[in-house]
Structure formats: structure tokens, C-alpha cells
Design a protein around this motif. Structure first.
Motif, PDB file in Angstrom:
ATOM      1  N   PRO A 347      -6.174   2.985  -2.553  1.00 44.59           N
ATOM      2  CA  PRO A 347      -6.748   2.075  -1.471  1.00 44.59           C
ATOM      3  C   PRO A 347      -6.584   2.231   0.132  1.00 44.59           C
ATOM      4  CG  PRO A 347      -5.507   1.041  -3.310  1.00 44.59           C
ATOM      5  CD  PRO A 347      -5.032   2.224  -3.184  1.00 44.59           C
ATOM      6  N   SER A 349      -6.326   0.432   3.728  1.00 42.91           N
ATOM      7  CA  SER A 349      -6.120  -0.912   4.242  1.00 42.91           C
ATOM      8  C   SER A 349      -6.419  -0.773   5.846  1.00 42.91           C
ATOM      9  CB  SER A 349      -4.676  -1.627   4.131  1.00 42.91           C
ATOM     10  OG  SER A 349      -3.947  -0.799   4.695  1.00 42.91           O
ATOM     11  N   GLN A 373     -13.352  -1.773  -3.297  1.00 37.09           N
ATOM     12  CA  GLN A 373     -12.441  -1.299  -2.310  1.00 37.09           C
ATOM     13  C   GLN A 373     -12.433   0.093  -1.929  1.00 37.09           C
ATOM     14  OE1 GLN A 373      -9.059  -2.868  -1.282  1.00 37.09           O
ATOM     15  NE2 GLN A 373      -8.901  -1.068  -0.017  1.00 37.09           N
ATOM     16  N   TRP A 407      -2.667   4.061   4.117  1.00 41.55           N
ATOM     17  CA  TRP A 407      -2.588   4.136   2.762  1.00 41.55           C
ATOM     18  C   TRP A 407      -1.571   5.119   2.182  1.00 41.55           C
ATOM     19  CZ3 TRP A 407      -6.498   7.135   5.377  1.00 41.55           C
ATOM     20  CH2 TRP A 407      -6.314   8.386   5.102  1.00 41.55           C
TER      21      TRP A 407
END
Ligand code: AMP
Ligand code: GLY
Length: 423
Positions: A347, A349, A373, A407
Motif C-alpha cells: 500500500p 501512502s 487502496q 511505501w
């Protein structure tokens, strides 16, 4: 009008970002696209290499213009297929795309029209290739003839490495049929630059200069990649050199292709080596560069759509593109391990925070949506591209975006644009 963009990387995201600004465009489709592109276009589940399905889709949806991003569908003949169906499409046809698809084709073209490049010979026999390497000595460059996803070029610093490359390509066939023939060429020293020109097969519309960073690590260390970052303009290409590149490389290439009965239309990408202010061709590509497209298209002020249409129709008359008087820098965020193996599905961010920054675009390349996501799904994942009034300001802007995004095992270079500052 309705536009279809074929591909799903950072280059295609940048093309769509620019196409979406055109007042001529009502709707954009992208096949297959990616989660970033999905914010600007409707993504359809057709692979870039499913050229017959793409043609059927374009026909059914009455697409007014198709723009092809990657090289493989071009070398497969997507343009020929669309044109036969009466559909307008931007890019070279199958024969003309050999300028990228076959190193032997492009080297022979350059030899025929006195276009400056490295001395070379082509071989289909292993023993003859090895004998030539022994005769020439190192450093020397070994290239698989066909497309090898940017990995078919070995810059050998000694003879043993060059011979090992020929063994890999011709005996072990590591690039499959792309290695049935090899080109062995002189090693060129200098600074690389990327030069792009739109063309309809006769007329030429050059773009601003740009430069890629091919090696995976800072200070140009480590293996070659598809490109770890890019900037535009590239100060190594002075106004004088720009004119020389057009006169000694781009024009004879386009004129030569036409004279040979395979006129080239679309965008021509010339990879150059510059030494003592003189350009020599490293390679041609039949498409926009990735990541060079990201900074170039952020700097482009003119509407791109009429240019793409004019190229596709063989009616290119425009003689200049307007550019914002700014620098642009693109920093590629890659999966840790790239260009070798890497873990997917991690994922990412910080994308929302980066999206808040003015004069910054985060172009998606290898991303996917998993359980709502955004995750990494390829080697090159994002192209964080900033605009600024100076090279330093653009670098600062791009890295301010990079600082927001994270990530596990993300890898990026910290020196993108530094070469432009040193000039
Ligand atoms: P290509 O796929 O032909 O662009 O080659 C990949 C990279 O290999 C280029 O961007 C250059 O950095 C390098 N390269 C290719 N050909 C040569 C050459 N003749 N001399 C020096 N470097 C080269
Ligand atoms: N930036 C290198 C390429 O597009 O091939």
C-alpha cells in the motif's frame, strides 16, 4: 471529440493529463489505463497489445482519434489495422516502427543517409560476432537486434563481458527471437539527451529538450532501467545544438524514411550522445519517452490535440509549440529491487497530501487498486513531476512531493536534475 489512449504507464498518464486540457475533447478512454489515469479517463479492460480488440472498440465507440503510447502495439501494426478500418490514429505504421523495432534497420538507415552514429556491424553468426569483438577490443556495445524491453543493450567495458553478452543473446537466446541477430557497435562517450519531434512524414515539429536518468542509482551507478527521472529543458542542448540536431539527424531521418517508401509519422524519439557540442544517435524510438513525456507535457502550453490530429492526417503545418517558461523535473518512485525482482501489492501512502501541492503532478505508472487502496504493481510506480521558475525550484517542488509519499522499500534517486544544475 472522443480520444482513446493506448497504454497504462506514466507516459500515458501524462498524455491524458495534457489531452484532457484541450477544449476539443469531450471524452477520453484509456486501454488499459491505471488508477491515476482513471481520474481523468474511462479505463477499459483491453490490453495495449490486443490490437484487434482495440480496433473493434474504437469502431464501436466511434473514437475520433487514437494515440498509441508504447512501442509493442506499433511494431505489431496497430496503425495499419486502424487505418484499414478508416480510424484516425497517431503513430507510425508497422514498417516505419522498425526504426525502433530493429537495430539493424535503424543502423542501416543512418548509414544510408549519413546520419551521425557509432560505427557498427550486424551479425547472425556467433563466431563472426566474437571474432569482430576480438578485433575491435573494448569498450564496445552489444545490442540484440529486436525489442527487449530496454534490456537488450550491453555496454561492455572489457572483451570478456562483450563475448558473454553475445553468448547470452545468440547461444542462450535470453531475449528469444529478438537476439537472432546482434549489432556490435563502437562505444560512444559523452552526455546523453533525448530529442523528440512530431512529424506527419514530411513536416517536422520539434519539442523542447529533455534528459533522462537511465541508471538505477545516484551518480549514474548500477544497471540501466527504463528511466529513473527526467527534466526539461536540458541545458546540454543549446539553441545552436537544437538546430544542428534537426538539420543533421531529424530531417535526414524523416526524409530518408520517406525516400525509402516507408514515411514515418507520429513522434520520433532520438536518443543522442553529445560530445564537444556534436550529436550522434544512440537509438531511435517510435514513441514518446517515459519518463521524458512527464516533464515535457507539463511544460507544453500549446494544445496537443490539433498536433496529434495533423500528424495522423498527414497535414502538419504548425511550425512551433509554445512552452511555459518553466523547468520541470520528474522523479520516478520505483519498487525496491527494480530493475530486478520486487514485491508487488504494497500500500502507498501520502498520495492525497501530494495532490494538494500546487504545480505538482503525481503520474501513475505501475500502480493498481487493491481493496480500495492504491498499491505498487510494477517496477516504476509513480512519476512525481514538479514545475518551477528555475531548475532548482523544479527539483525542490518534485522532491517536496516525493517527501509526502511512502511505501515499504520505495526506491528513488536523490540527484534527478543535478546535472542540469552543474551547467
Ligand atoms: P538503447 O536501448 O540503444 O538506448 O541503449 C541503452 C543505453 O545504453 C543508452 O541509453 C546508452 O546509455 C547506452 N548505449 C547504447 N549504445 C551505446 C553506445 N554506442 N555507446 C555508449 N553507450 C551506449
Ligand atoms: N526514457 C527511456 C525510454 O522511454 O525509452
Amino acid at each position: 471529440m472522443k480520444v482513446l489512449v493506448v497504454g497504462g504507464g506514466g507516459r500515458e498518464h501524462a498524455l491524458i493529463y495534457k489531452i484532457a486540457q484541450s477544449p476539443l475533447v469531450e471524452k477520453i478512454y484509456c486501454a488499459p489505463g491505471n488508477p491515476g489515469i482513471a481520474e481523468l479517463a474511462e479505463c477499459v479492460h483491453i490490453g495495449a497489445e490486443e490490437i484487434e480488440t482495440l480496433r473493434d472498440f474504437a469502431k464501436a465507440e466511434q473514437i475520433d482519434l487514437t494515440v498509441v503510447g508504447p512501442e509493442v502495439p506499433l511494431t505489431m501494426g496497430i496503425v495499419d489495422l486502424f487505418q484499414a478500418a478508416g480510424l484516425e490514429i497517431f503513430g507510425p505504421n508497422r514498417v516505419a516502427a522498425q526504426i525502433e523495432g530493429s537495430k539493424g534497420f535503424s543502423k542501416d538507415l543512418m548509414a544510408r543517409y549519413n546520419i551521425p552514429t557509432a560505427a557498427y556491424r550486424s551479425f547472425t553468426e556467433h563466431a563472426a560476432a566474437v571474432a569482430y569483438i576480438k578485433e575491435q577490443g573494448a569498450p564496445i556495445v552489444v545490442k540484440a537486434d529486436g525489442l527487449a524491453a530496454g534490456k537488450g543493450v550491453i555496454v561492455a567495458m572489457d572483451e570478456a563481458q562483450a563475448i558473454a553478452a553475445v553468448d547470452d543473446i545468440m547461444l542462450d537466446k535470453v531475449f528469444g527471437s529478438a537476439g537472432a541477430s546482434v549489432v556490435i557497435e563502437e562505444f560512444m562517450e559523452g552526455e546523453e539527451a533525448s530529442f523528440f519531434a512530431f512529424t506527419d512524414g514530411r513536416n517536422i515539429l520539434p519539442l523542447a529538450s529533455s534528459q533522462d536518468h537511465k541508471r538505477v542509482n545516484d551518480n549514474d551507478e548500477g544497471p540501466n532501467t527504463g528511466g529513473m527521472g527526467a527534466y526539461s529543458p536540458a541545458p546540454v542542448v543549446t539553441a545552436e545544438l537544437h538546430d544542428e540536431i534537426v538539420a543533421t539527424v531529424v530531417k535526414p531521418t524523416i526524409d530518408g524514411m520517406a525516400a525509402d517508401g516507408c514515411p514515418y509519422s507520429g513522434i520520433l524519439y532520438v536518443g543522442l550522445m553529445i560530445k564537444n557540442g556534436k550529436p550522434r544517435v544512440v537509438e531511435y524510438n517510435a514513441r514518446f519517452g517515459d519518463p521524458e513525456a512527464q516533464p515535457l507535457l507539463m511544460r507544453m502550453k500549446s494544445d496537443i490535440v490539433p498536433v496529434l490530429q495533423a500528424c495522423a492526417r498527414g497535414e502538419l503545418q504548425q511550425d512551433a509549440i509554445e512552452w511555459y517558461d518553466k523547468s520541470a523535473v520528474c522523479v520516478v518512485l520505483a519498487s525496491g529491487g527494480y530493475p530486478a525482482a520486487f514485491v508487488k501489492g504494497l500500500p502507498i501512502s501520502g498520495l492525497a497530501a501530494a495532490a494538494e501541492i500546487e504545480d505538482l503532478m503525481v503520474f501513475h505508472a505501475g500502480t493498481a487498486l487493491k481493496d480500495g487502496q492504491i498499491v505498487n504493481n510494477g517496477g516504476r510506480v509513480l512519476g512525481v513531476t514538479g514545475l518551477g521558475d528555475s531548475v532548482q525550484a523544479a527539483i525542490d517542488k518534485a522532491y517536496a512531493g516525493v517527501a509526502q509519499i511512502d511505501w515499504p522499500q520505495v526506491h528513488f534517486r536523490k540527484d534527478i536534475g543535478a546535472r542540469a544544475l552543474n551547467r
